[in-house]
Design an enzyme around this catalytic site. Structure first.
Site, PDB file in Angstrom:
ATOM      1  N   GLU A 156       3.781   9.025  -0.637  1.00 20.17           N
ATOM      2  CA  GLU A 156       2.354   8.966  -0.972  1.00 20.17           C
ATOM      3  C   GLU A 156       1.836  10.308  -1.483  1.00 20.17           C
ATOM      4  OE1 GLU A 156      -0.189   7.790   2.283  1.00 20.17           O
ATOM      5  OE2 GLU A 156      -2.000   8.180   1.119  1.00 20.17           O
ATOM      6  N   GLU A 175     -10.709   4.339   9.271  1.00 19.78           N
ATOM      7  CA  GLU A 175     -10.824   4.026   7.846  1.00 19.78           C
ATOM      8  C   GLU A 175     -11.343   2.603   7.608  1.00 19.78           C
ATOM      9  OE1 GLU A 175      -6.939   5.006   6.232  1.00 19.78           O
ATOM     10  OE2 GLU A 175      -7.562   7.082   5.927  1.00 19.78           O
ATOM     11  N   ASN A 202      -3.382  -1.884   7.748  1.00 19.26           N
ATOM     12  CA  ASN A 202      -4.683  -2.439   7.340  1.00 19.26           C
ATOM     13  C   ASN A 202      -4.453  -3.950   7.289  1.00 19.26           C
ATOM     14  OD1 ASN A 202      -5.866   0.152   6.963  1.00 19.26           O
ATOM     15  ND2 ASN A 202      -4.732   0.318   5.048  1.00 19.26           N
ATOM     16  N   ARG A 241     -11.837  17.226  10.773  1.00 18.00           N
ATOM     17  CA  ARG A 241     -10.949  16.067  10.929  1.00 18.00           C
ATOM     18  C   ARG A 241      -9.709  16.415  11.754  1.00 18.00           C
ATOM     19  NH1 ARG A 241      -8.335  12.749   5.786  1.00 18.00           N
ATOM     20  NH2 ARG A 241      -6.719  11.690   6.988  1.00 18.00           N
ATOM     21  N   TRP A 243     -13.130  13.185   2.441  1.00 15.19           N
ATOM     22  CA  TRP A 243     -12.323  12.613   1.374  1.00 15.19           C
ATOM     23  C   TRP A 243     -12.509  13.413   0.080  1.00 15.19           C
ATOM     24  CZ3 TRP A 243     -13.077   6.570   2.167  1.00 15.19           C
ATOM     25  CH2 TRP A 243     -12.358   6.180   3.302  1.00 15.19           C
ATOM     26  N   LYS A 297      -3.982  -0.441  14.034  1.00 15.34           N
ATOM     27  CA  LYS A 297      -4.855   0.613  13.480  1.00 15.34           C
ATOM     28  C   LYS A 297      -6.277   0.159  13.776  1.00 15.34           C
ATOM     29  CE  LYS A 297      -6.206   2.668   9.017  1.00 15.34           C
ATOM     30  NZ  LYS A 297      -5.829   2.827   7.590  1.00 15.34           N
ATOM     31  N   GLU A 356       0.856  -1.191   0.000  1.00 12.40           N
ATOM     32  CA  GLU A 356       0.000   0.000   0.000  1.00 12.40           C
ATOM     33  C   GLU A 356       0.895   1.245   0.000  1.00 12.40           C
ATOM     34  OE1 GLU A 356      -3.467  -0.385   2.287  1.00 12.40           O
ATOM     35  OE2 GLU A 356      -3.762   1.766   2.590  1.00 12.40           O
ATOM     36  N   ASP A 389      -2.767  14.038   7.645  1.00 14.75           N
ATOM     37  CA  ASP A 389      -2.221  12.808   7.075  1.00 14.75           C
ATOM     38  C   ASP A 389      -1.010  13.029   6.182  1.00 14.75           C
ATOM     39  OD1 ASP A 389      -1.797  10.273   6.214  1.00 14.75           O
ATOM     40  OD2 ASP A 389      -3.529  10.171   4.891  1.00 14.75           O
TER      41      ASP A 389
HETATM   42  C1  BDP Z   1      -3.187   7.199   4.595  1.00 16.35           C
HETATM   43  C2  BDP Z   1      -3.128   6.267   3.426  1.00 16.35           C
HETATM   44  C3  BDP Z   1      -3.767   4.937   3.668  1.00 16.35           C
HETATM   45  C4  BDP Z   1      -3.289   4.384   5.000  1.00 16.35           C
HETATM   46  C5  BDP Z   1      -3.574   5.385   6.094  1.00 16.35           C
HETATM   47  C6  BDP Z   1      -3.023   4.964   7.440  1.00 16.35           C
HETATM   48  O1  BDP Z   1      -3.758   6.895   2.330  1.00 16.35           O
HETATM   49  O2  BDP Z   1      -3.423   4.101   2.592  1.00 16.35           O
HETATM   50  O3  BDP Z   1      -3.902   3.165   5.268  1.00 16.35           O
HETATM   51  O4  BDP Z   1      -2.969   6.605   5.807  1.00 16.35           O
HETATM   52  O5  BDP Z   1      -1.995   5.507   7.820  1.00 16.35           O
HETATM   53  O6  BDP Z   1      -2.122   8.078   4.437  1.00 16.35           O
HETATM   54  O7  BDP Z   1      -3.588   4.123   8.111  1.00 16.35           O
END
Ligand code: BDP
Length: 737
Positions: A418, A317, A236, A361, A568, A313, A193, A390
């Site tokens: 990212e 999400e 995840n 957020r 989002w 986590k 990812e 983020d």
């Molecule tokens: C975001 C990413 C996502 C990650 C999430 C995380 O887009 O893919 O799963 O953070 O840190 O930056 O859990």
């Protein structure tokens, strides 16, 4: 005939001694060795001095980690000095490098270093020049084998950088205990990812039988910068990670990392008791659930006796968590901590939480976690991303740093790009990381920097750590863009010492990875030092944020307004309309600014005092607002977007200047990638300027090149342009996937 031969001979001699020959282009380098390049030192004076002082290695006592240190030193020295370096267990000549601990080595013990070593703790080391039995010696000593290993890498680094031997003596200890990398690697298809460096390194199909030597190189690379832990799977998390099938495979990785002082950790799925354990619930207070985790943890330790613990986590999400069972984050974390505690394991519980129904957020992690301060068990560390949203190109530091007095809190950074152009763009993160670490929270008055919060100095945390999401994959150079390596390097160095200057770190990296030639070091350092700011400028200057197309986070879509969740979309973040732009986080808005200590809150709250780079993070301001430069906000915004593109062009010019001085392979690759970056930066700039212009209603001031296309054209690119390294590219109907 004779004359022709004589001419040829003279010509040949000239070739050998001509300056062109001494500065011949270095041979191609595919980047696999990262910064651990031990090529023969070309500078004759440096080489002669080193050869004299560094002739042999003495090592005794200790275990596998010390053996790694000795092996690395022998390999490194023989490469750098161009000759075999004998290794023995005694000091039997001048020019000995003596490595070891006072416990394991009588020779080290004889030096009486205990008092100097004592304050250096578990991982510290000292290097000194001294004599043993009348022999000249360089000693590299630590309290543990790991300390010696870090000392050896320090020594090699100094030699790779041609540092004088007189400057060698040092005593160092890392500022945080846990220096950990996080992989976002999936079990399915070996995907990573947000990875962009190829497939996952872990070859689950051939494990446990096949021990790919690359696993060892991976561990060496990490150890060389003081990293001592790794989480090998995605946050995840796939619940299958905890099955015996995968534990057996994972144990081999742990075995291969251990000789390099690296402990293995796993991300876990909170619903594992249901998903793989056959239970009806994963409620953390349910006795069967607790028993299930205890049994699984025991099982893990039967495979991996020094297993580090879990990264979680939860309730984020779409990931399951304790709130799904009416419990708190503390209930969830403590349940896992209880299972790990008898074995010495820990829980890193992430604070990356936000819900669509919330108004801002920004506020959420703080609002969720601060009320729980003091409720977490001692072997829990709350892991907080550097900013409140983020990993954006620039965020103010998360207000959670400085707010959790009674809860161990660690920092999470992102090395993988990212939000910085994947493996396409050059963006050295040392500057970003350091900006966060140096930010002053004022939690206990001036000087309560984020760095000092996480190293425990501010609140006396018992557990300290720093994590970074890294992306190495099957790409030959590990990271895709060769310069992503530099951010990995910077992370390790800053986890060791958060006060190091990003420029000094860049200097080290360039010397080790490319060249000591100042004609390379200086321009490449300039490129690195401007690269992050360039990325901010052409994407989201003056405190704008998250203007990305949904999902892939590569290209621009500031117009993006429709999504399953308001948070989002891009419009949620910039809030532009005819009256102005920005997110009001003062008392007239979400008041997130109140989460900071004074005087930070007062500065962010005040339109006059807030630094330009954070303005639109906290304020909604009219288009004609006067900026510190004297320009209106609109003109400043345009100026910054254009500046970003110009910075990329400057990076291109600087890179062109090193042609012939660095190897051709990496030169051409970086040159081409900078062309991609320029193309993308223009697209970002024009998309954003043309889009925001629909609100400001004002022209692009004179003197700036005009966008080559219309806004409609740029909008169409969102769905028609191929996005590298993602699964978001939808083939048009009729085209096979
Ligand atoms: C975001 C990413 C996502 C990650 C999430 C995380 O887009 O893919 O799963 O953070 O840190 O930056 O859990």
């Amino acid at each position: 005939m004779t004359i022709r031969i004589a001419t040829l001979v003279i010509f040949g001699i000239l070739l050998l001694v001509s300056p062109a020959r001494t500065h011949a282009q270095p041979p191609d380098d595919d980047g696999y060795r990262m910064w651990l390049r031990y090529d023969l030192i070309a500078d004759a004076d440096v080489l002669a001095g080193y050869r004299n002082a560094l002739q042999r290695i003495a090592v005794s006592g200790g275990g596998d980690v010390l053996q790694s240190a000795a092996g690395e030193l022998a390999t490194g020295l023989s490469g750098l000095l161009g000759r075999e370096i004998p290794v023995s267990d005694a000091v039997d000549g001048d020019g000995t490098i003596l490595i070891g601990t006072p416990d394991g080595s009588a020779a080290v013990r004889s030096l009486g270093l205990a008092d100097r070593l004592e304050p250096l703790g578990r991982d510290g080391f000292l290097i000194d020049r001294t004599t043993v039995g009348g022999r000249d010696v360089i000693v590299v000593a630590g309290n543990t084998d790991a300390g010696v290993l870090y000392g050896v890498f320090h020594l090699l680094r100094q030699l790779q950088m041609h540092r004088p031997l007189d400057a060698l003596p040092t005593a160092q200890a890392p500022k945080v205990d846990l220096r950990i990398v996080n992989h976002w690697d999936n079990l399915n298809r070996r995907s990573v990812e947000r990875g962009y460096g190829g497939l996952s390194l872990w070859e689950w199909g051939s494990l446990p039988e096949y021990r790919n030597p690359r696993y060892t190189d991976y561990a060496r690379i990490n150890a060389s910068i003081g990293i001592n832990a790794t989480v090998i799977n995605n946050v995840n998390a796939d619940p299958r990670m905890l099955t015996d099938q995968f534990l057996e495979k994972t144990a081999v990785l742990a075995d291969m990392f251990r000789p390099w002082g690296i402990r293995l950790y796993l991300s876990v799925n909170f619903d594992s008791p249901r998903r793989i354990g056959g239970l009806k619930t994963a409620d953390p207070l349910d006795p069967d659930v607790r028993a299930w985790w205890r049994e699984r943890v025991e099982r893990i330790y039967s495979y991996i006796p020094d297993f580090g613990g879990f990264l979680v986590k939860a309730d984020s999400e779409g990931q399951p968590g304790p709130q799904g069972y009416g419990r708190t984050h503390a209930d969830g974390a403590n349940m896992l901590a209880d299972a790990l505690e008898p074995h010495g394991g820990i829980v890193m519980w992430r604070a990356f939480v936000y819900r669509p129904e919330q108004g801002d957020r920004f506020r959420e992690a703080y609002d969720e976690f601060v009320p729980l301060d003091g409720q977490f068990h001692e072997n829990v560390i709350v892991q907080v991303k550097n900013g409140p949203i983020d990993f954006q190109p620039r965020e103010p530091f998360s207000p959670l740093f400085g707010a959790m007095e009674k809860t161990n809190t660690m920092l999470e950074l992102q090395v993988t790009q990212e939000y910085f152009g994947f493996a396409m763009h050059l963006a050295y993160m040392g500057t970003l990381f350091s900006e966060v670490l140096q930010a002053d929270t004022y939690a206990r008055g001036e000087g309560s920097t984020v760095g000092r919060v996480i190293d425990g100095s501010v609140f006396g945390y018992r557990r300290t750590g720093m994590a970074a999401v890294i992306n190495p994959g099957t790409d030959r150079n590990w990271t895709g863009h060769p310069f992503v390596q530099s951010s990995w390097y910077a992370f390790g160095r800053l986890a060791w010492d958060h006060t190091l200057a990003p420029e000094a770190i860049a200097d080290e990296w360039i010397r080790m990875t490319f060249s000591n030639d100042p004609r390379v070091v200086e321009p490449v350092k300039d490129i690195m030092m401007m690269s992050r700011e360039a990325g901010v400028n052409y994407r989201s200057p003056i405190g704008l944020t998250h203007l990305y197309a949904q999902g892939h986070h590569y290209g621009p879509a500031p117009w993006h307004a429709r999504s399953g969740r308001p948070d989002w979309t891009a419009v949620y973040y910039h809030r532009a309309d005819r009256d102005g732009i920005g997110f009001d986080r003062t008392a007239t808005g979400s008041n997130a600014v109140e989460q900071y200590h004074e005087p930070v809150a007062a500065i962010f709250r005040d339109l006059e005092k807030i630094p330009d780079e954070y303005l639109l993070w906290f304020h909604r301001v009219p288009w004609d607002h006067r900026m510190k430069s004297g320009r209106t906000l609109w003109n400043e915004l345009v100026h910054k977007y254009y500046e970003g593109v110009e910075q990329v062009r400057e990076m291109q010019r600087l890179w062109d200047s090193v042609e012939g001085l660095v190897d051709r392979y990496r030169f051409e690759q970086v040159k081409a990638l900078l062309r991609v970056q320029e193309r993308d930066a223009i697209r970002w700039r024009d998309s954003c300027v043309l889009y925001f212009q629909t609100f400001s209603g004002q022209p692009i001031p004179d003197g700036y090149e005009k966008p080559a296309h219309s806004l409609e054209h740029y909008r169409s690119l969102e769905t028609t342009t191929y996005v590298p390294d993602t699964w978001y590219n939808q083939p048009p109907p009729g085209v096979p996937d």
